[in-house]
Design a protein around this motif. Sequence first.
Motif, short mmCIF file in Angstrom:
data_model
loop_
_atom_site.label_atom_id
_atom_site.label_comp_id
_atom_site.label_asym_id
_atom_site.label_seq_id
_atom_site.Cartn_x
_atom_site.Cartn_y
_atom_site.Cartn_z
N ILE A 218 120.39 -38.22 42.28
CA ILE A 218 121.79 -38.68 42.27
C ILE A 218 122.22 -38.98 40.84
CG2 ILE A 218 123.39 -40.43 43.11
CD1 ILE A 218 122.34 -38.53 45.27
N ARG A 219 121.32 -39.61 40.09
CA ARG A 219 121.63 -39.92 38.69
C ARG A 219 121.84 -38.62 37.90
NH1 ARG A 219 121.13 -43.50 34.43
NH2 ARG A 219 120.07 -42.68 32.60
N LEU A 220 120.98 -37.64 38.14
CA LEU A 220 121.11 -36.35 37.48
C LEU A 220 122.44 -35.69 37.84
CD1 LEU A 220 119.79 -33.98 35.84
CD2 LEU A 220 118.98 -33.14 38.04
N TYR A 221 122.81 -35.75 39.12
CA TYR A 221 124.06 -35.15 39.57
C TYR A 221 125.27 -35.81 38.90
CZ TYR A 221 127.77 -33.52 42.61
OH TYR A 221 128.92 -32.95 43.08
N ILE A 222 125.27 -37.12 38.85
CA ILE A 222 126.40 -37.83 38.23
C ILE A 222 126.51 -37.49 36.75
CG2 ILE A 222 127.25 -40.13 37.60
CD1 ILE A 222 126.17 -41.08 40.33
N LEU A 223 125.37 -37.42 36.07
CA LEU A 223 125.40 -37.07 34.64
C LEU A 223 125.92 -35.65 34.42
CD1 LEU A 223 122.04 -38.62 33.37
CD2 LEU A 223 124.37 -39.36 32.84
N GLN A 224 125.50 -34.73 35.27
CA GLN A 224 125.94 -33.33 35.11
C GLN A 224 127.41 -33.17 35.47
OE1 GLN A 224 124.03 -31.28 33.47
NE2 GLN A 224 122.54 -32.94 33.47
N VAL A 225 127.89 -33.93 36.44
CA VAL A 225 129.32 -33.89 36.77
C VAL A 225 130.15 -34.43 35.60
CG1 VAL A 225 131.09 -34.91 38.27
CG2 VAL A 225 129.06 -33.90 39.26
N CYS A 226 129.67 -35.51 34.99
CA CYS A 226 130.38 -36.05 33.82
C CYS A 226 130.38 -35.03 32.68
CB CYS A 226 129.74 -37.36 33.37
SG CYS A 226 130.02 -38.71 34.51
N ALA A 227 129.25 -34.37 32.48
CA ALA A 227 129.18 -33.34 31.43
C ALA A 227 130.12 -32.18 31.75
CB ALA A 227 127.75 -32.85 31.28
N GLY A 228 130.17 -31.77 33.02
CA GLY A 228 131.05 -30.66 33.42
C GLY A 228 132.52 -30.99 33.22
N ALA B 246 123.63 -26.80 38.56
CA ALA B 246 122.78 -25.68 38.96
C ALA B 246 121.77 -25.34 37.86
CB ALA B 246 123.63 -24.46 39.31
N ILE B 247 122.23 -25.31 36.63
CA ILE B 247 121.33 -25.01 35.52
C ILE B 247 120.25 -26.08 35.40
CG2 ILE B 247 121.18 -24.86 33.01
CD1 ILE B 247 123.90 -23.45 33.08
N SER B 248 120.63 -27.35 35.52
CA SER B 248 119.64 -28.41 35.37
C SER B 248 118.63 -28.40 36.51
CB SER B 248 120.32 -29.77 35.27
OG SER B 248 121.00 -30.07 36.46
N VAL B 249 119.06 -28.08 37.73
CA VAL B 249 118.13 -28.00 38.86
C VAL B 249 117.20 -26.81 38.70
CG1 VAL B 249 118.00 -27.56 41.34
CG2 VAL B 249 119.55 -29.28 40.48
N MET B 250 117.73 -25.67 38.27
CA MET B 250 116.87 -24.49 38.11
C MET B 250 115.86 -24.68 36.99
SD MET B 250 119.24 -21.20 38.86
CE MET B 250 120.86 -21.74 38.45
N ARG B 251 116.20 -25.46 35.99
CA ARG B 251 115.26 -25.72 34.91
C ARG B 251 114.13 -26.65 35.34
NH1 ARG B 251 117.72 -27.80 29.83
NH2 ARG B 251 115.76 -27.14 28.95
N MET B 252 114.30 -27.34 36.47
CA MET B 252 113.27 -28.24 36.96
C MET B 252 112.13 -27.50 37.66
SD MET B 252 115.77 -31.17 38.54
CE MET B 252 114.50 -31.99 39.45
N GLY B 253 112.33 -26.25 38.00
CA GLY B 253 111.32 -25.48 38.72
C GLY B 253 110.05 -25.30 37.92
N GLU B 254 108.96 -25.07 38.65
CA GLU B 254 107.67 -24.85 38.01
C GLU B 254 107.53 -23.39 37.60
OE1 GLU B 254 104.68 -26.16 40.68
OE2 GLU B 254 105.43 -28.20 40.78
N ASP B 255 106.74 -23.17 36.59
CA ASP B 255 106.47 -21.81 36.12
C ASP B 255 105.47 -21.17 37.07
OD1 ASP B 255 106.45 -19.53 34.61
OD2 ASP B 255 105.05 -20.32 33.11
N ASP B 256 105.85 -20.07 37.72
CA ASP B 256 104.95 -19.44 38.69
C ASP B 256 104.41 -18.09 38.21
OD1 ASP B 256 107.31 -18.09 38.82
OD2 ASP B 256 107.47 -18.09 41.00
N THR B 257 104.45 -17.85 36.90
CA THR B 257 103.89 -16.61 36.39
C THR B 257 102.37 -16.70 36.45
OG1 THR B 257 104.00 -17.46 34.14
CG2 THR B 257 105.84 -16.12 34.88
N PRO B 258 101.72 -15.60 36.82
CA PRO B 258 100.26 -15.64 36.90
C PRO B 258 99.66 -15.80 35.50
CG PRO B 258 101.06 -13.41 37.25
CD PRO B 258 102.26 -14.31 37.18
N GLY B 259 98.64 -16.59 35.41
CA GLY B 259 98.01 -16.82 34.11
C GLY B 259 96.71 -16.04 33.98
N GLY B 260 96.38 -15.66 32.77
CA GLY B 260 95.11 -14.98 32.50
C GLY B 260 95.11 -13.53 32.94
#
Length: 115
Positions: free
Chosen positions: A10-20, A70-84
């Motif tokens: 909720i805090r993230l949403y309010i901050l992003q709405v203010c930025a928007g 949307a950008i801030s939520v998508m940046r929260m995702g984990e990196d799922d690229t295979p390693g090694g």
Amino acid sequence: MMEGAMPKLIRLYILQVCAGFGLSAIFVGLLLWANVANLWHLVSTSPVGWIAVAMLFFANGIVFAGVQFAISVMRMGEDDTPGGGKRQPGHLPAPLALRVPVEKKSAGDRAFRRR
């Protein structure tokens, strides 16, 4: 959970709405300052021009806030690229070129002729 604590999302949403909406204010200000499509003249000479500016601000604010969140939520995702491992192309067979026989038709064999 503490009584006065706000959930992180909720805090993230309010901050992003203010930025928007902040970006929307800058965008509308630049539109008016640059007089795009003679917008400043239209707004400043009309007695209800402030309504147009308010609508432009709120409509762009909603869009910019949604994009910011949307950008801030998508940046929260984990990196799922295979390693090694070695990066090698897949083991697919090479494409084959095949001949396809086609019978040549004469001009009289058309199904739809003009009369």
